[in-house]
Design a protein around this motif. Structure first.
Motif, PDB file in Angstrom:
ATOM      1  N   THR A  52      63.047  45.101  61.923  1.00 56.65           N
ATOM      2  CA  THR A  52      64.044  45.581  61.653  1.00 56.65           C
ATOM      3  C   THR A  52      65.085  45.237  61.301  1.00 56.65           C
ATOM      4  N   ASN A  53      65.944  46.040  60.921  1.00 55.92           N
ATOM      5  CA  ASN A  53      67.059  45.922  59.691  1.00 55.92           C
ATOM      6  C   ASN A  53      67.425  44.691  58.647  1.00 55.92           C
ATOM      7  N   ASP A  54      65.379  44.512  58.215  1.00 60.01           N
ATOM      8  CA  ASP A  54      65.771  42.791  57.411  1.00 60.01           C
ATOM      9  C   ASP A  54      63.800  43.329  57.539  1.00 60.01           C
ATOM     10  N   ASN A  55      63.773  43.578  56.704  1.00 58.43           N
ATOM     11  CA  ASN A  55      61.451  43.708  56.052  1.00 58.43           C
ATOM     12  C   ASN A  55      61.834  41.883  56.547  1.00 58.43           C
ATOM     13  N   ASN A  56      62.548  40.952  56.107  1.00 58.78           N
ATOM     14  CA  ASN A  56      62.184  39.799  56.155  1.00 58.78           C
ATOM     15  C   ASN A  56      62.181  38.882  57.913  1.00 58.78           C
ATOM     16  N   TYR A  57      62.365  39.720  58.873  1.00 59.32           N
ATOM     17  CA  TYR A  57      62.410  39.133  60.367  1.00 59.32           C
ATOM     18  C   TYR A  57      61.557  40.051  61.065  1.00 59.32           C
ATOM     19  N   LYS A  58      60.409  39.793  61.696  1.00 58.28           N
ATOM     20  CA  LYS A  58      59.548  40.288  61.796  1.00 58.28           C
ATOM     21  C   LYS A  58      59.723  39.878  63.833  1.00 58.28           C
ATOM     22  N   HIS A  59      60.006  40.831  64.554  1.00 56.94           N
ATOM     23  CA  HIS A  59      59.512  40.362  65.448  1.00 56.94           C
ATOM     24  C   HIS A  59      58.856  41.389  66.877  1.00 56.94           C
ATOM     25  N   ILE A  60      58.577  40.743  67.478  1.00 58.47           N
ATOM     26  CA  ILE A  60      57.719  41.203  68.548  1.00 58.47           C
ATOM     27  C   ILE A  60      58.611  41.335  70.358  1.00 58.47           C
ATOM     28  N   ALA A  63      54.114  28.906  59.424  1.00 60.42           N
ATOM     29  CA  ALA A  63      55.654  29.524  60.460  1.00 60.42           C
ATOM     30  C   ALA A  63      56.352  29.875  60.272  1.00 60.42           C
ATOM     31  N   LEU A  64      57.328  30.688  61.455  1.00 60.45           N
ATOM     32  CA  LEU A  64      58.636  31.773  60.395  1.00 60.45           C
ATOM     33  C   LEU A  64      59.393  30.415  61.329  1.00 60.45           C
ATOM     34  N   SER A  65      60.905  31.419  60.500  1.00 57.74           N
ATOM     35  CA  SER A  65      61.532  29.949  60.725  1.00 57.74           C
ATOM     36  C   SER A  65      62.667  30.577  61.841  1.00 57.74           C
ATOM     37  N   GLN A  66      64.049  30.239  61.744  1.00 59.97           N
ATOM     38  CA  GLN A  66      65.180  30.822  62.871  1.00 59.97           C
ATOM     39  C   GLN A  66      65.135  31.787  64.540  1.00 59.97           C
ATOM     40  N   LEU A  67      63.562  31.205  64.824  1.00 62.45           N
ATOM     41  CA  LEU A  67      62.662  31.929  65.904  1.00 62.45           C
ATOM     42  C   LEU A  67      64.518  31.783  66.778  1.00 62.45           C
ATOM     43  N   SER A  68      64.304  33.226  67.245  1.00 63.19           N
ATOM     44  CA  SER A  68      64.986  33.325  68.616  1.00 63.19           C
ATOM     45  C   SER A  68      64.357  34.733  69.801  1.00 63.19           C
ATOM     46  N   ALA A  69      65.452  34.828  70.382  1.00 62.19           N
ATOM     47  CA  ALA A  69      65.154  35.796  71.403  1.00 62.19           C
ATOM     48  C   ALA A  69      66.177  36.178  71.810  1.00 62.19           C
ATOM     49  N   LEU A 109      62.784  42.294  82.188  1.00 65.30           N
ATOM     50  CA  LEU A 109      61.726  43.265  81.704  1.00 65.30           C
ATOM     51  C   LEU A 109      60.746  42.923  80.411  1.00 65.30           C
ATOM     52  N   THR A 110      61.701  42.553  79.726  1.00 58.93           N
ATOM     53  CA  THR A 110      61.357  42.618  78.509  1.00 58.93           C
ATOM     54  C   THR A 110      62.391  41.507  77.663  1.00 58.93           C
ATOM     55  N   ALA A 111      61.480  41.546  76.544  1.00 55.25           N
ATOM     56  CA  ALA A 111      62.705  40.824  75.441  1.00 55.25           C
ATOM     57  C   ALA A 111      62.489  40.929  73.532  1.00 55.25           C
ATOM     58  N   ASP A 112      62.979  40.617  73.292  1.00 58.62           N
ATOM     59  CA  ASP A 112      62.922  40.598  72.197  1.00 58.62           C
ATOM     60  C   ASP A 112      62.756  39.926  70.876  1.00 58.62           C
TER      61      ASP A 112
END
Lengths: 363, 58
Positions: A288-296, A325-331, A337-340
């Motif tokens: 989303t919004n930046d292809n370098n960020y990978k979301h679950i 590993a990926l960097s800038q890991l966050s939630a 119920l959910t989280a990004d």
């Protein structure tokens, strides 16, 4: 085949006295240990092995906590295959005045409304449990009311060293101080393992009263005083009403799956590399919004008590053993119920990732 | 939880607070949502009330 008479009267009586459909104490048989089955070098408080069982400790030695597998002994013969064990590895033979050591079970206020605490119809409470301890003598079990800062304590005796013994402890009804009816910690059951003089210099308070620290754990033996000491429990049940060892209803064994789901209201893990050591999951990613960020977009197995704290977030390329590993890991956008969960991959070349995290909404 | 530092984390690509990144005394990072029922969030509020300061987001 000889037939025995079924005492229907007593069966109905037990049903009436046990209005709760499921055990009030989750994981009382210590079957679930999502975080780990063994943690060493413990000097501070927290959740370590068996779910829902918290260690509260201050300057009372060093401990190893394990989820034990039982293969013999009276607790095993009674149907219990797991226990929570505390093994002292650095002794403290002389506790300071403010030092303490406790295994606690914390209740949401909304789960104990059936006690009718603070009303004329308040209920007595009985706690049954198996204990095996090296240190014999007097021990204290305390029922604490966080809403109103009230408490009551009862003593029990460990008679034989390193031998499973079944104990039944009765607490009186409290017509003063209703428990707040919400999802916060409003009550806690405290198994004392050690108590400094701040908690033991008075007179044991065996009737409900405003909390006075000196009256909470009078007579408690010091389980921290030798590296030979072990302390172990299982089969903990809390019943509404007054019972003896002869009349207490049978322990309500839940299926592993049911118990796990109830524990996951407070904690669950699908960590790749965290202390839980669980197997990682493969998930697709959604940029989303930046292809370098990978979301679950993570959906939790059950609704959690509160929006959880998320730790040990990890994304790995290709395989769980990958060091890439990926960097800038966050939630983000965390709910009950959910989280990004997301991380950044600067080369953006991968199409899938392993991911993991721990989710905690403990009391 | 023993708090070493707390830092704001904004929603990705926005200037709106999303959660706090809490670093404990073992240098482990925990992402704490802005939920008053979350006990870690409650601890952060108490930590601030005790005179500590939350770092701004990057």
């Amino acid at each position: 085949m000889a037939l025995s008479k079924i005492d229907v009267g007593n069966m109905l009586d037990d049903e009436i006295r046990r209005p709760n459909a499921k055990p009030l104490i989750i994981n009382g048989n210590c079957a679930i240990s999502q975080r780990s089955t063994s943690v060493t070098g413990i000097t501070g408080g927290g959740y370590n092995t068996c779910d829902r069982w918290n260690l509260s400790i201050s300057s009372a030695g060093t401990w190893t906590q394990t989820q034990e597998s039982l293969t013999s002994g009276d607790a095993h013969a009674d149907g219990f295959s797991k226990s929570l064990k505390m093994d002292n590895t650095t002794a403290d033979g002389s506790l300071g005045s403010g030092d303490y050591n406790q295994i606690t079970y914390k209740f949401e206020g909304q789960d104990l409304q059936l006690l009718k605490k603070g009303t004329a119809n308040a209920e007595k409470v009985t706690v049954g449990f198996w204990i095996k301890a090296t240190k014999t003598g007097t021990n204290i079990l305390e029922f604490y009311d966080n809403t109103n800062t009230r408490q009551v304590s009862q003593s029990y005796t460990v008679s034989s060293a390193d031998t499973w013994e079944y104990k039944v402890v009765n607490f009186p009804a409290d017509t003063t101080g209703a428990l707040t009816n919400d999802n916060a910690q409003q009550s806690v059951l405290v198994f004392w393992l050690g108590a400094g003089s701040n908690f033991s210099s008075g007179t044991l308070n065996t009737s409900w009263a405003s909390s006075t620290n000196a009256n909470r754990a009078v007579g408690q033996v010091n389980n921290s005083d030798s590296t030979s000491n072990n302390w172990e429990i299982t089969g903990v049940q809390l019943e509404v009403g007054e019972y003896t060892s002869a009349t207490i209803p049978p322990f309500q064994h839940e299926s592993y799956g049911d118990s796990l789901a109830r524990c996951q209201r407070y904690y669950f893990s699908d960590a790749l590399y965290s202390s839980g050591g669980n197997t990682g999951l493969v998930e697709a990613f959604a940029p989303t919004n930046d292809n370098n960020y990978k979301h679950i977009f993570k959906q939790f197995p059950v609704p959690m008590r509160a929006a959880p704290t998320i730790s040990n977030i990890d994304f790995r390329e290709d395989t769980a053993s990958s060091t890439d590993a990926l960097s800038q890991l966050s939630a983000d956008y965390v709910t009950t119920l959910t989280a990004d969960l997301y991380g950044r991959d600067d080369d953006a070349s991968e199409s899938s990732y392993y991911h993991g995290a721990d989710f905690s909404a403990e009391l | 939880m023993d708090i070493k530092l707390v830092k704001k984390v904004n929603h990705l690509g926005k200037d709106i607070l999303g959660c706090y990144a809490l670093t404990d005394t073992n240098d482990k990072i925990h992402h704490v949502p802005l939920d008053e029922d979350n006990t870690d969030y409650q601890e952060i509020l108490q930590w601030v009330a005790d005179g500590n300061t939350i770092q701004e987001a990057d």
